[in-house]
Scaffold this motif. Structure first.
Motif, PDB file in Angstrom:
ATOM      1  N   ALA A 397     -56.519  24.817  51.806  1.00 45.12           N
ATOM      2  CA  ALA A 397     -55.232  25.495  51.978  1.00 45.12           C
ATOM      3  C   ALA A 397     -54.439  25.492  50.675  1.00 45.12           C
ATOM      4  CB  ALA A 397     -54.433  24.815  53.084  1.00 45.12           C
ATOM      5  N   LEU A 398     -54.488  24.371  49.942  1.00 48.29           N
ATOM      6  CA  LEU A 398     -53.743  24.290  48.682  1.00 48.29           C
ATOM      7  C   LEU A 398     -54.348  25.213  47.623  1.00 48.29           C
ATOM      8  CD1 LEU A 398     -53.027  20.441  48.438  1.00 48.29           C
ATOM      9  CD2 LEU A 398     -51.426  22.268  49.030  1.00 48.29           C
ATOM     10  N   LEU A 399     -55.680  25.253  47.542  1.00 49.95           N
ATOM     11  CA  LEU A 399     -56.297  26.140  46.547  1.00 49.95           C
ATOM     12  C   LEU A 399     -56.034  27.598  46.888  1.00 49.95           C
ATOM     13  CD1 LEU A 399     -58.024  26.404  44.008  1.00 49.95           C
ATOM     14  CD2 LEU A 399     -60.023  26.601  45.476  1.00 49.95           C
ATOM     15  N   ALA A 400     -56.074  27.935  48.174  1.00 50.44           N
ATOM     16  CA  ALA A 400     -55.777  29.312  48.571  1.00 50.44           C
ATOM     17  C   ALA A 400     -54.344  29.689  48.179  1.00 50.44           C
ATOM     18  CB  ALA A 400     -55.978  29.478  50.074  1.00 50.44           C
ATOM     19  N   ALA A 401     -53.387  28.791  48.437  1.00 49.84           N
ATOM     20  CA  ALA A 401     -51.992  29.066  48.075  1.00 49.84           C
ATOM     21  C   ALA A 401     -51.823  29.163  46.562  1.00 49.84           C
ATOM     22  CB  ALA A 401     -51.083  27.976  48.642  1.00 49.84           C
ATOM     23  N   ALA A 402     -52.510  28.276  45.813  1.00 51.93           N
ATOM     24  CA  ALA A 402     -52.411  28.320  44.348  1.00 51.93           C
ATOM     25  C   ALA A 402     -53.003  29.612  43.800  1.00 51.93           C
ATOM     26  CB  ALA A 402     -53.117  27.113  43.741  1.00 51.93           C
ATOM     27  N   THR A 403     -54.134  30.029  44.363  1.00 52.10           N
ATOM     28  CA  THR A 403     -54.773  31.270  43.900  1.00 52.10           C
ATOM     29  C   THR A 403     -53.855  32.461  44.120  1.00 52.10           C
ATOM     30  OG1 THR A 403     -56.965  30.377  44.366  1.00 52.10           O
ATOM     31  CG2 THR A 403     -56.762  32.771  44.198  1.00 52.10           C
ATOM     32  N   VAL A 404     -53.310  32.561  45.317  1.00 46.13           N
ATOM     33  CA  VAL A 404     -52.419  33.681  45.632  1.00 46.13           C
ATOM     34  C   VAL A 404     -51.147  33.624  44.802  1.00 46.13           C
ATOM     35  CG1 VAL A 404     -50.961  34.645  47.446  1.00 46.13           C
ATOM     36  CG2 VAL A 404     -53.329  34.048  47.948  1.00 46.13           C
ATOM     37  N   GLY A 405     -50.509  32.458  44.756  1.00 43.78           N
ATOM     38  CA  GLY A 405     -49.220  32.351  44.081  1.00 43.78           C
ATOM     39  C   GLY A 405     -49.303  32.541  42.586  1.00 43.78           C
ATOM     40  N   ILE A 406     -50.264  31.868  41.944  1.00 41.39           N
ATOM     41  CA  ILE A 406     -50.348  31.926  40.480  1.00 41.39           C
ATOM     42  C   ILE A 406     -50.880  33.272  40.007  1.00 41.39           C
ATOM     43  CG2 ILE A 406     -51.418  30.898  38.445  1.00 41.39           C
ATOM     44  CD1 ILE A 406     -51.382  28.212  39.907  1.00 41.39           C
ATOM     45  N   CYS A 407     -51.954  33.740  40.623  1.00 33.59           N
ATOM     46  CA  CYS A 407     -52.544  35.003  40.168  1.00 33.59           C
ATOM     47  C   CYS A 407     -51.596  36.179  40.418  1.00 33.59           C
ATOM     48  CB  CYS A 407     -53.877  35.237  40.863  1.00 33.59           C
ATOM     49  SG  CYS A 407     -55.152  34.019  40.438  1.00 33.59           S
ATOM     50  N   LEU A 408     -51.140  36.323  41.657  1.00 34.27           N
ATOM     51  CA  LEU A 408     -50.246  37.437  41.945  1.00 34.27           C
ATOM     52  C   LEU A 408     -48.878  37.225  41.316  1.00 34.27           C
ATOM     53  CD1 LEU A 408     -51.161  38.149  45.680  1.00 34.27           C
ATOM     54  CD2 LEU A 408     -52.092  39.166  43.599  1.00 34.27           C
ATOM     55  N   GLY A 409     -48.477  35.976  41.149  1.00 37.39           N
ATOM     56  CA  GLY A 409     -47.205  35.708  40.469  1.00 37.39           C
ATOM     57  C   GLY A 409     -47.209  36.160  39.025  1.00 37.39           C
ATOM     58  N   SER A 410     -48.358  36.015  38.346  1.00 35.48           N
ATOM     59  CA  SER A 410     -48.427  36.471  36.956  1.00 35.48           C
ATOM     60  C   SER A 410     -48.336  37.988  36.879  1.00 35.48           C
ATOM     61  CB  SER A 410     -49.714  35.976  36.294  1.00 35.48           C
ATOM     62  OG  SER A 410     -50.851  36.568  36.896  1.00 35.48           O
ATOM     63  N   VAL A 411     -48.968  38.684  37.853  1.00 29.40           N
ATOM     64  CA  VAL A 411     -48.895  40.148  37.878  1.00 29.40           C
ATOM     65  C   VAL A 411     -47.457  40.603  38.128  1.00 29.40           C
ATOM     66  CG1 VAL A 411     -49.681  42.233  39.065  1.00 29.40           C
ATOM     67  CG2 VAL A 411     -51.281  40.352  38.660  1.00 29.40           C
ATOM     68  N   ALA A 412     -46.814  40.018  39.144  1.00 31.40           N
ATOM     69  CA  ALA A 412     -45.425  40.379  39.443  1.00 31.40           C
ATOM     70  C   ALA A 412     -44.496  39.995  38.307  1.00 31.40           C
ATOM     71  CB  ALA A 412     -44.991  39.698  40.746  1.00 31.40           C
ATOM     72  N   GLY A 413     -44.775  38.878  37.636  1.00 29.93           N
ATOM     73  CA  GLY A 413     -43.928  38.439  36.532  1.00 29.93           C
ATOM     74  C   GLY A 413     -43.942  39.392  35.361  1.00 29.93           C
ATOM     75  N   VAL A 414     -45.126  39.884  35.003  1.00 33.14           N
ATOM     76  CA  VAL A 414     -45.218  40.847  33.897  1.00 33.14           C
ATOM     77  C   VAL A 414     -44.480  42.132  34.254  1.00 33.14           C
ATOM     78  CG1 VAL A 414     -46.805  42.305  32.588  1.00 33.14           C
ATOM     79  CG2 VAL A 414     -47.346  39.899  32.953  1.00 33.14           C
ATOM     80  N   ALA A 415     -44.686  42.612  35.488  1.00 35.49           N
ATOM     81  CA  ALA A 415     -43.982  43.828  35.907  1.00 35.49           C
ATOM     82  C   ALA A 415     -42.477  43.605  35.919  1.00 35.49           C
ATOM     83  CB  ALA A 415     -44.469  44.256  37.295  1.00 35.49           C
ATOM     84  N   GLY A 416     -42.056  42.425  36.362  1.00 37.27           N
ATOM     85  CA  GLY A 416     -40.621  42.126  36.365  1.00 37.27           C
ATOM     86  C   GLY A 416     -40.031  42.089  34.967  1.00 37.27           C
ATOM     87  N   ALA A 417     -40.779  41.521  34.015  1.00 36.02           N
ATOM     88  CA  ALA A 417     -40.302  41.502  32.632  1.00 36.02           C
ATOM     89  C   ALA A 417     -40.220  42.904  32.055  1.00 36.02           C
ATOM     90  CB  ALA A 417     -41.218  40.625  31.781  1.00 36.02           C
ATOM     91  N   LEU A 418     -41.201  43.740  32.388  1.00 35.26           N
ATOM     92  CA  LEU A 418     -41.195  45.120  31.899  1.00 35.26           C
ATOM     93  C   LEU A 418     -39.986  45.876  32.442  1.00 35.26           C
ATOM     94  CD1 LEU A 418     -43.033  46.960  30.155  1.00 35.26           C
ATOM     95  CD2 LEU A 418     -44.093  47.731  32.261  1.00 35.26           C
ATOM     96  N   LEU A 419     -39.680  45.685  33.710  1.00 37.23           N
ATOM     97  CA  LEU A 419     -38.517  46.346  34.300  1.00 37.23           C
ATOM     98  C   LEU A 419     -37.215  45.800  33.720  1.00 37.23           C
ATOM     99  CD1 LEU A 419     -39.726  46.402  38.003  1.00 37.23           C
ATOM    100  CD2 LEU A 419     -39.423  48.393  36.527  1.00 37.23           C
ATOM    101  N   ALA A 420     -37.177  44.494  33.465  1.00 39.33           N
ATOM    102  CA  ALA A 420     -35.962  43.889  32.901  1.00 39.33           C
ATOM    103  C   ALA A 420     -35.641  44.459  31.533  1.00 39.33           C
ATOM    104  CB  ALA A 420     -36.136  42.370  32.821  1.00 39.33           C
ATOM    105  N   ALA A 421     -36.670  44.899  30.796  1.00 41.05           N
ATOM    106  CA  ALA A 421     -36.430  45.444  29.462  1.00 41.05           C
ATOM    107  C   ALA A 421     -35.484  46.637  29.498  1.00 41.05           C
ATOM    108  CB  ALA A 421     -37.761  45.847  28.819  1.00 41.05           C
ATOM    109  N   LYS A 422     -35.524  47.419  30.578  1.00 36.92           N
ATOM    110  CA  LYS A 422     -34.615  48.569  30.672  1.00 36.92           C
ATOM    111  C   LYS A 422     -33.375  48.274  31.508  1.00 36.92           C
ATOM    112  CE  LYS A 422     -37.899  52.279  29.716  1.00 36.92           C
ATOM    113  NZ  LYS A 422     -38.525  53.541  30.144  1.00 36.92           N
ATOM    114  N   TRP A 423     -33.560  47.601  32.642  1.00 36.90           N
ATOM    115  CA  TRP A 423     -32.423  47.377  33.529  1.00 36.90           C
ATOM    116  C   TRP A 423     -31.431  46.375  32.953  1.00 36.90           C
ATOM    117  CZ3 TRP A 423     -31.216  50.441  37.437  1.00 36.90           C
ATOM    118  CH2 TRP A 423     -32.224  51.232  37.998  1.00 36.90           C
ATOM    119  N   LEU A 424     -31.871  45.452  32.102  1.00 32.51           N
ATOM    120  CA  LEU A 424     -30.974  44.455  31.529  1.00 32.51           C
ATOM    121  C   LEU A 424     -30.619  44.754  30.078  1.00 32.51           C
ATOM    122  CD1 LEU A 424     -32.547  41.148  32.922  1.00 32.51           C
ATOM    123  CD2 LEU A 424     -30.710  42.546  33.903  1.00 32.51           C
TER     124      LEU A 424
END
Length: 548
Positions: A397-424
């Motif tokens: 259960a912990l590895l499944a949560a880490a895989t989902v959170g870290i991998c998808l979190g990095s994807v969402a984080g990059v997209a969030g930074a890209l959006l922040a470049a214009k919105w902020l």
């Protein structure tokens, strides 16, 4: 081909544990590496528009260089003459008042110089976007903060992951040998979802094996290059210097005696026919060893840099000092080194090869993600007939949560930074610091959400978040065009538009994956880590019907 079962078990264990130990970190590295293939278009997308700068004639280039050096002594340490310019680099001459180190300086300012309509020097200090550098740092370090000596801690961790990665590749090939011919292109669908994921994992792994071998070996070399060089210095070179700057004419200390930039360009074109001179980096002009590094580009050659090869010249006499980094004239050792760089960075073959590397990078990220999913499924406790679903081991259960959170979190984080470049852009005092903050806030939030909610509930939600962030990128550009009063912008160049289109396509894929994850949580095996709790299954079913 037959392989003894005891040997297969050993290699299976080796493949599993090396992959698990390195997989999540390598997912971030491969995803970031795929984006670095188009680092310059990304920087152009996030760079605010500046006043248009007309192209300068050769005589005007000589003038702007001369006036910059006269009015700004800091440029004599180092400045760059840009002969090919884009949105993120509009001025012909740029320089910094501070010495640039290996680390990324989020507060760094840079000067830009050109000629105004009257032919006078017009210079201003700006804070350039470092989004491309931030993505590159993510690729090199996996996002792990901190330093160890003069290097990022994450670089060494990525080097260790590269060693494990290579072992996983070798052991994976051994495992597939007995069934390679029969199962290579098999992609079996049906009720056994584990079989489908394993087939997809194997097909991608074998099809891209040469690419992965090259990346794994070059990651190790790049991570531990200082240690390799120190060993070579002691064992091979002894008291002799391994590296030395070529000696040209001692600098007279009078920058007014520099050779005209147009003359240096012509000399570089003579030395590298068929190449385009893209930029010239002038260094230490008042020192005993002044130097200018000329970047030259030609897609038909394997080059040392991300897009350019180099030749070194004396800025006073225009004498060519070194051509070892110029593809047609490099020696054997330099050609080998250039091959390592080129094979890792995809700096050959032009844009079509960058797209190939982009696809390989994303498929590599999928390889590590699917490998972790297979590990979780293999260690699942199966439900017995007419009994309640068993409690799954905590480690799965912990590895499944880490895989989902870290991998998808990095994807969402990059997209969030890209959006922040214009919105902020209008509200952030230091936009580069805001981009870094945006990435880690989104990333850590996704990781916390995955551990709090569990992998089954978090996976479709985080995939939907990534899809929404991807769709928001082209929507932001559309809003910038329709509502310019918001202070945002949308460049119309091919590179900037390609960022929007690529984000839209990837968002569609992520939305499809979110739908599949929601279906799996609702109707998949109840004894799976990926199954939602029974009380939540009806709600997920209703949500899926509304999406349909």
């Amino acid at each position: 081909m037959k392989v003894r079962s005891d040997i297969l078990r050993i290699y299976q264990s080796l493949h599993t544990w090396t992959g698990i130990c390195a997989g999540i970190l390598l997912f971030i590295g491969f995803f970031g590496g795929a984006l670095t293939m188009f680092k310059h278009p990304l920087e152009r997308w996030v760079s605010a528009p500046s006043a248009p700068v007309a192209a300068l004639a050769p005589q005007q280039i000589d003038t702007v260089v001369r006036e910059v050096l006269a009015a700004h002594p800091a440029a004599r340490e180092e400045f760059t003459l840009h002969l090919v310019r884009h949105e993120n680099n509009p001025a012909p001459v740029t320089w910094s008042a501070a010495h640039a180190g290996r680390d990324i300086d989020l507060n760094a300012m840079r000067w830009q110089g050109t000629l105004d309509a009257q032919g006078k020097l017009a210079a201003q200090e700006v804070r350039p976007s470092l989004f491309g550098e931030l993505v590159d740092m993510l690729h090199r370090t996996g996002g792990v903060p901190g330093t160890l000596g003069d290097e990022y801690l994450g670089v060494y961790l990525m080097g260790v992951a590269g060693v494990l990665y290579f072992l996983a590749l070798v052991s994976g090939v051994v495992l597939l040998l007995p069934t390679l011919v029969k199962d290579f292109f098999a992609l079996r669908k049906g009720k056994n979802r584990k079989r489908f994921w394993l087939d997809a994992h194997n097909v991608i792994g074998i099809a891209s094996l040469p690419f992965h071998i090259v990346i794994s070996l070059t990651v190790i070399v790049f991570a531990f290059h200082d240690q390799f060089y120190d060993s070579l210095q002691q064992v091979v070179y002894g008291e002799r210097k391994m590296w030395s700057r070529p000696a040209g004419t001692p600098g007279p200390g009078d920058v007014s005696k520099l050779a005209p930039a147009s003359k240096l360009v012509r000399r570089a074109q003579q030395e590298a026919p068929g190449f385009e001179v893209t930029e010239m980096l002038f260094m230490d002009l008042e020192s005993p060893r002044p130097l200018v590094r000329v970047g030259v580009a030609n897609d038909d050659y394997v080059v040392r840099g991300a897009v350019s090869g180099y030749l070194l010249m004396d800025p006073y006499s225009a004498q060519v000092l070194n051509t070892s980094m110029l593809p047609p004239k490099s020696d054997a050792w330099s050609s080998i080194a250039a091959s390592f760089f080129a094979l890792h960075f995809g700096s050959y073959g032009g844009n079509w090869m960058r797209w190939v590397y982009f696809a390989f990078g994303l498929s590599g990220a999928f390889l590590f993600y699917s490998g972790n999913l297979l590990w979780v499924e293999k260690r699942r406790k199966n439900q017995l007939r007419d009994q309640a679903p068993p409690v799954q081991p905590r480690r799965t259960a912990l590895l499944a949560a880490a895989t989902v959170g870290i991998c998808l979190g990095s994807v969402a984080g990059v997209a969030g930074a890209l959006l922040a470049a214009k919105w902020l852009h209008a509200s952030a005092g230091n936009l580069n610091a805001a981009l870094m903050t945006a990435y880690y806030v989104v990333f850590l939030s996704c990781v916390a959400w995955a551990f709090w909610r569990g992998a089954a509930r978090a996976a479709p939600q985080l995939l939907a978040l990534c899809a929404a962030a991807g769709f928001a990128i082209p929507v932001t550009s559309l809003i910038a065009r329709l509502l310019p009063s918001l202070g945002m912008w949308a460049h119309g160049s091919v590179g900037a538009v390609a960022v929007d289109l690529t984000a839209f396509v990837l968002a569609l894929v992520l939305a499809w994956a979110a739908r599949l994850a929601a279906r799996r949580a609702r109707s998949g095996p109840a004894d799976s880590v990926w199954a939602a709790p029974a009380a939540e299954a009806p709600a997920l079913a209703g949500a899926q019907e509304r999406q349909a």
